[in-house]
Design a protein around this motif. Sequence first.
Motif, mmCIF file in Angstrom:
data_model
loop_
_atom_site.group_PDB
_atom_site.id
_atom_site.type_symbol
_atom_site.label_atom_id
_atom_site.label_comp_id
_atom_site.label_asym_id
_atom_site.label_seq_id
_atom_site.Cartn_x
_atom_site.Cartn_y
_atom_site.Cartn_z
ATOM 1 N N SER A 75 13.553 57.333 -1.010
ATOM 2 C CA SER A 75 12.250 57.281 -0.409
ATOM 3 C C SER A 75 11.400 55.980 -0.387
ATOM 4 O O SER A 75 11.607 55.401 -1.717
ATOM 5 N N SER A 76 11.042 55.420 0.540
ATOM 6 C CA SER A 76 10.580 53.834 0.120
ATOM 7 C C SER A 76 9.419 53.936 -0.385
ATOM 8 O O SER A 76 8.470 54.697 -0.679
ATOM 9 N N ARG A 77 8.900 52.675 -0.926
ATOM 10 C CA ARG A 77 7.876 52.380 -1.795
ATOM 11 C C ARG A 77 6.607 52.368 -1.126
ATOM 12 O O ARG A 77 5.772 52.742 -1.276
ATOM 13 N N ALA A 78 6.828 51.965 0.232
ATOM 14 C CA ALA A 78 5.841 51.702 1.323
ATOM 15 C C ALA A 78 6.183 52.211 2.632
ATOM 16 O O ALA A 78 7.511 52.409 2.792
ATOM 17 N N PRO A 79 5.435 52.420 3.590
ATOM 18 C CA PRO A 79 6.033 52.811 4.871
ATOM 19 C C PRO A 79 6.513 51.699 5.696
ATOM 20 O O PRO A 79 6.060 51.369 6.648
ATOM 21 N N VAL A 80 7.606 51.116 4.977
ATOM 22 C CA VAL A 80 8.373 50.127 5.638
ATOM 23 C C VAL A 80 9.911 50.302 5.527
ATOM 24 O O VAL A 80 10.060 50.518 4.567
ATOM 25 N N THR A 81 10.636 50.198 6.615
ATOM 26 C CA THR A 81 11.995 50.456 6.670
ATOM 27 C C THR A 81 12.755 49.386 5.899
ATOM 28 O O THR A 81 12.746 48.201 6.215
ATOM 29 N N SER A 82 13.771 49.510 4.983
ATOM 30 C CA SER A 82 14.518 48.534 4.286
ATOM 31 C C SER A 82 15.980 49.078 4.172
ATOM 32 O O SER A 82 15.997 50.089 4.066
ATOM 33 N N THR A 83 16.715 47.852 4.006
ATOM 34 C CA THR A 83 18.088 48.294 3.705
ATOM 35 C C THR A 83 18.487 47.810 2.174
ATOM 36 O O THR A 83 19.541 47.866 1.740
ATOM 37 N N LEU A 84 17.553 47.317 1.568
ATOM 38 C CA LEU A 84 17.364 46.834 0.159
ATOM 39 C C LEU A 84 17.012 48.169 -0.666
ATOM 40 O O LEU A 84 15.925 48.627 -0.752
ATOM 41 N N GLU A 85 17.656 48.144 -1.954
ATOM 42 C CA GLU A 85 17.544 49.197 -2.894
ATOM 43 C C GLU A 85 15.983 49.181 -3.449
ATOM 44 O O GLU A 85 15.477 50.032 -3.839
ATOM 45 N N ARG A 86 15.705 47.829 -3.672
ATOM 46 C CA ARG A 86 14.555 47.408 -4.654
ATOM 47 C C ARG A 86 13.142 48.000 -3.845
ATOM 48 O O ARG A 86 12.305 48.215 -4.444
ATOM 49 N N ASN A 87 13.331 48.438 -2.502
ATOM 50 C CA ASN A 87 12.338 48.788 -1.785
ATOM 51 C C ASN A 87 12.075 50.089 -1.565
ATOM 52 O O ASN A 87 11.470 50.852 -1.010
ATOM 53 N N TYR A 88 12.924 50.981 -2.489
ATOM 54 C CA TYR A 88 13.057 52.454 -2.772
ATOM 55 C C TYR A 88 12.550 52.922 -4.016
ATOM 56 O O TYR A 88 12.994 52.289 -5.048
ATOM 57 N N ASP A 89 11.756 53.658 -4.238
ATOM 58 C CA ASP A 89 11.212 53.900 -5.601
ATOM 59 C C ASP A 89 11.579 55.463 -6.043
ATOM 60 O O ASP A 89 11.508 55.874 -7.243
ATOM 61 N N TYR A 90 11.993 56.331 -5.338
ATOM 62 C CA TYR A 90 12.500 57.474 -5.518
ATOM 63 C C TYR A 90 13.721 57.853 -5.035
ATOM 64 O O TYR A 90 14.175 57.625 -3.784
ATOM 65 N N TRP A 91 14.517 58.758 -5.904
ATOM 66 C CA TRP A 91 15.991 58.760 -5.534
ATOM 67 C C TRP A 91 16.383 60.105 -5.965
ATOM 68 O O TRP A 91 16.203 60.704 -6.897
ATOM 69 N N GLY A 92 17.224 60.586 -4.992
ATOM 70 C CA GLY A 92 18.284 61.687 -5.395
ATOM 71 C C GLY A 92 19.041 61.621 -6.475
ATOM 72 O O GLY A 92 19.298 60.564 -6.964
ATOM 73 N N GLN A 93 19.625 62.641 -7.014
ATOM 74 C CA GLN A 93 20.736 62.636 -8.016
ATOM 75 C C GLN A 93 22.104 62.410 -7.386
ATOM 76 O O GLN A 93 23.218 62.133 -8.146
ATOM 77 N N GLY A 94 22.219 62.419 -6.243
ATOM 78 C CA GLY A 94 23.533 62.095 -5.459
ATOM 79 C C GLY A 94 24.385 63.546 -5.134
ATOM 80 O O GLY A 94 24.266 64.299 -6.082
ATOM 81 N N THR A 95 25.004 63.307 -4.214
ATOM 82 C CA THR A 95 26.090 64.347 -3.766
ATOM 83 C C THR A 95 27.350 63.560 -3.549
ATOM 84 O O THR A 95 27.857 62.805 -2.792
ATOM 85 N N GLN A 96 28.568 64.510 -4.201
ATOM 86 C CA GLN A 96 29.727 63.712 -4.012
ATOM 87 C C GLN A 96 30.480 64.176 -2.477
ATOM 88 O O GLN A 96 30.534 65.281 -2.151
ATOM 89 N N GLY A 97 30.907 62.976 -1.709
ATOM 90 C CA GLY A 97 31.568 63.273 -0.720
ATOM 91 C C GLY A 97 33.233 62.733 -0.728
ATOM 92 O O GLY A 97 33.088 61.543 -0.860
ATOM 93 N N THR A 98 33.937 63.524 -0.440
ATOM 94 C CA THR A 98 35.525 62.983 -0.655
ATOM 95 C C THR A 98 36.129 63.212 0.573
ATOM 96 O O THR A 98 36.108 64.499 1.334
ATOM 97 N N VAL A 99 36.720 62.144 1.076
ATOM 98 C CA VAL A 99 37.731 62.364 2.521
ATOM 99 C C VAL A 99 39.026 62.007 2.046
ATOM 100 O O VAL A 99 39.302 60.928 1.639
#
Length: 124
Positions: free
Chosen positions: A98-122
Amino acid sequence: QVQLVESGGGLVQAGGSRRLSCAVSGRTFSWYAMGWFRQAPGKEREFVAAISVNGVATYYADSVKGRFTISKDNAPNTLYLQMSSLKPEDTAVYYCASSRAPVTSTLERNYDYWGQGTQGTVSS
Protein backbone atom coordinates in the motif's frame (compact mmCIF):
# COMPACT_ATOMS: atom_id res chain seq x y z
CA GLN A 1 -3.19 -1.70 12.82
CA VAL A 2 -2.75 -1.94 9.07
CA GLN A 3 -2.66 -5.47 7.69
CA LEU A 4 -2.24 -6.79 4.17
CA VAL A 5 -2.83 -10.50 3.67
CA GLU A 6 -2.11 -12.18 0.35
CA SER A 7 -3.68 -15.42 -0.80
CA GLY A 8 -4.00 -17.47 -3.95
CA GLY A 9 -0.46 -18.65 -4.40
CA GLY A 10 0.37 -22.22 -5.28
CA LEU A 11 1.61 -24.46 -8.04
CA VAL A 12 0.48 -24.06 -11.64
CA GLN A 13 1.74 -25.42 -14.93
CA ALA A 14 3.35 -23.19 -17.52
CA GLY A 15 0.71 -21.55 -19.68
CA GLY A 16 -1.84 -21.66 -16.89
CA SER A 17 -3.52 -18.92 -14.90
CA ARG A 18 -3.78 -17.91 -11.29
CA ARG A 19 -5.37 -15.05 -9.35
CA LEU A 20 -3.75 -13.55 -6.29
CA SER A 21 -5.74 -11.58 -3.74
CA CYS A 22 -4.67 -9.12 -1.07
CA ALA A 23 -7.08 -8.23 1.72
CA VAL A 24 -6.41 -4.88 3.36
CA SER A 25 -7.58 -3.82 6.80
CA GLY A 26 -6.81 -0.96 9.17
CA ARG A 27 -6.50 1.63 6.40
CA THR A 28 -9.00 3.40 4.19
CA PHE A 29 -8.32 1.28 1.13
CA SER A 30 -9.85 3.71 -1.34
CA TRP A 31 -7.42 6.50 -0.39
CA TYR A 32 -4.21 4.78 -1.46
CA ALA A 33 -2.56 3.42 -4.56
CA MET A 34 -1.57 -0.24 -4.44
CA GLY A 35 1.10 -2.40 -5.96
CA TRP A 36 2.36 -5.93 -6.47
CA PHE A 37 6.01 -6.88 -6.23
CA ARG A 38 7.77 -10.23 -6.41
CA GLN A 39 11.03 -11.80 -5.36
CA ALA A 40 12.44 -14.82 -7.14
CA PRO A 41 14.99 -17.11 -5.48
CA GLY A 42 18.40 -15.46 -5.39
CA LYS A 43 17.10 -12.20 -6.82
CA GLU A 44 16.07 -8.82 -5.47
CA ARG A 45 12.45 -7.91 -5.10
CA GLU A 46 11.05 -6.29 -8.25
CA PHE A 47 8.04 -4.28 -9.31
CA VAL A 48 5.23 -6.19 -11.02
CA ALA A 49 2.17 -3.93 -11.23
CA ALA A 50 0.54 -0.87 -9.67
CA ILE A 51 -2.90 0.67 -9.68
CA SER A 52 -4.01 4.21 -8.97
CA VAL A 53 -6.26 5.32 -6.15
CA ASN A 54 -9.36 5.36 -8.35
CA GLY A 55 -8.38 2.17 -10.14
CA VAL A 56 -8.32 3.82 -13.54
CA ALA A 57 -4.58 3.93 -14.18
CA THR A 58 -2.46 0.77 -14.13
CA TYR A 59 1.24 0.17 -14.66
CA TYR A 60 3.12 -3.03 -15.39
CA ALA A 61 6.64 -4.31 -15.60
CA ASP A 62 7.59 -5.12 -19.18
CA SER A 63 8.03 -8.77 -18.23
CA VAL A 64 4.35 -9.17 -17.32
CA LYS A 65 2.66 -6.66 -19.59
CA GLY A 66 -0.15 -8.26 -21.57
CA ARG A 67 -0.22 -11.31 -19.28
CA PHE A 68 -1.03 -9.88 -15.83
CA THR A 69 -3.91 -7.62 -14.80
CA ILE A 70 -4.08 -5.66 -11.57
CA SER A 71 -7.43 -4.57 -10.18
CA LYS A 72 -9.00 -3.45 -6.93
CA ASP A 73 -12.37 -3.67 -5.29
CA ASN A 74 -13.09 -1.08 -2.61
CA ALA A 75 -15.75 -3.35 -1.19
CA PRO A 76 -14.35 -5.55 0.23
CA ASN A 77 -10.98 -3.74 0.33
CA THR A 78 -9.22 -6.24 -1.86
CA LEU A 79 -6.45 -6.00 -4.43
CA TYR A 80 -6.11 -8.60 -7.17
CA LEU A 81 -3.50 -9.80 -9.60
CA GLN A 82 -4.82 -11.95 -12.42
CA MET A 83 -1.92 -13.84 -13.95
CA SER A 84 -2.19 -15.73 -17.23
CA SER A 85 0.16 -17.38 -19.72
CA LEU A 86 2.40 -18.09 -16.77
CA LYS A 87 6.04 -18.94 -17.31
CA PRO A 88 8.56 -20.71 -15.05
CA GLU A 89 10.34 -17.37 -14.65
CA ASP A 90 7.23 -16.02 -12.93
CA THR A 91 8.03 -18.27 -9.97
CA ALA A 92 8.48 -15.99 -6.97
CA VAL A 93 7.08 -14.83 -3.68
CA TYR A 94 4.48 -12.21 -4.51
CA TYR A 95 3.90 -9.24 -2.19
CA CYS A 96 1.15 -6.66 -2.17
CA ALA A 97 1.87 -3.18 -0.86
CA SER A 98 0.00 0.00 0.00
CA SER A 99 1.41 3.37 -0.99
CA ARG A 100 2.56 6.06 1.45
CA ALA A 101 0.46 8.65 -0.33
CA PRO A 102 -2.29 8.63 -2.97
CA VAL A 103 0.32 8.49 -5.74
CA THR A 104 0.91 5.48 -7.97
CA SER A 105 4.50 4.31 -8.01
CA THR A 106 6.74 1.54 -9.28
CA LEU A 107 9.27 2.15 -6.49
CA GLU A 108 9.39 0.12 -3.28
CA ARG A 109 10.32 3.15 -1.17
CA ASN A 110 6.96 4.73 -1.94
CA TYR A 111 5.08 1.91 -0.22
CA ASP A 112 4.84 1.75 3.54
CA TYR A 113 2.77 -1.33 4.29
CA TRP A 114 3.49 -4.79 2.93
CA GLY A 115 1.93 -8.21 3.11
CA GLN A 116 3.81 -11.30 4.19
CA GLY A 117 3.95 -12.68 0.66
CA THR A 118 2.49 -15.69 -1.10
CA GLN A 119 4.52 -18.23 -3.02
CA GLY A 120 3.68 -18.74 -6.66
CA THR A 121 5.40 -21.58 -8.49
CA VAL A 122 5.15 -22.29 -12.21
CA SER A 123 6.28 -25.69 -13.40
CA SER A 124 7.60 -26.27 -16.89
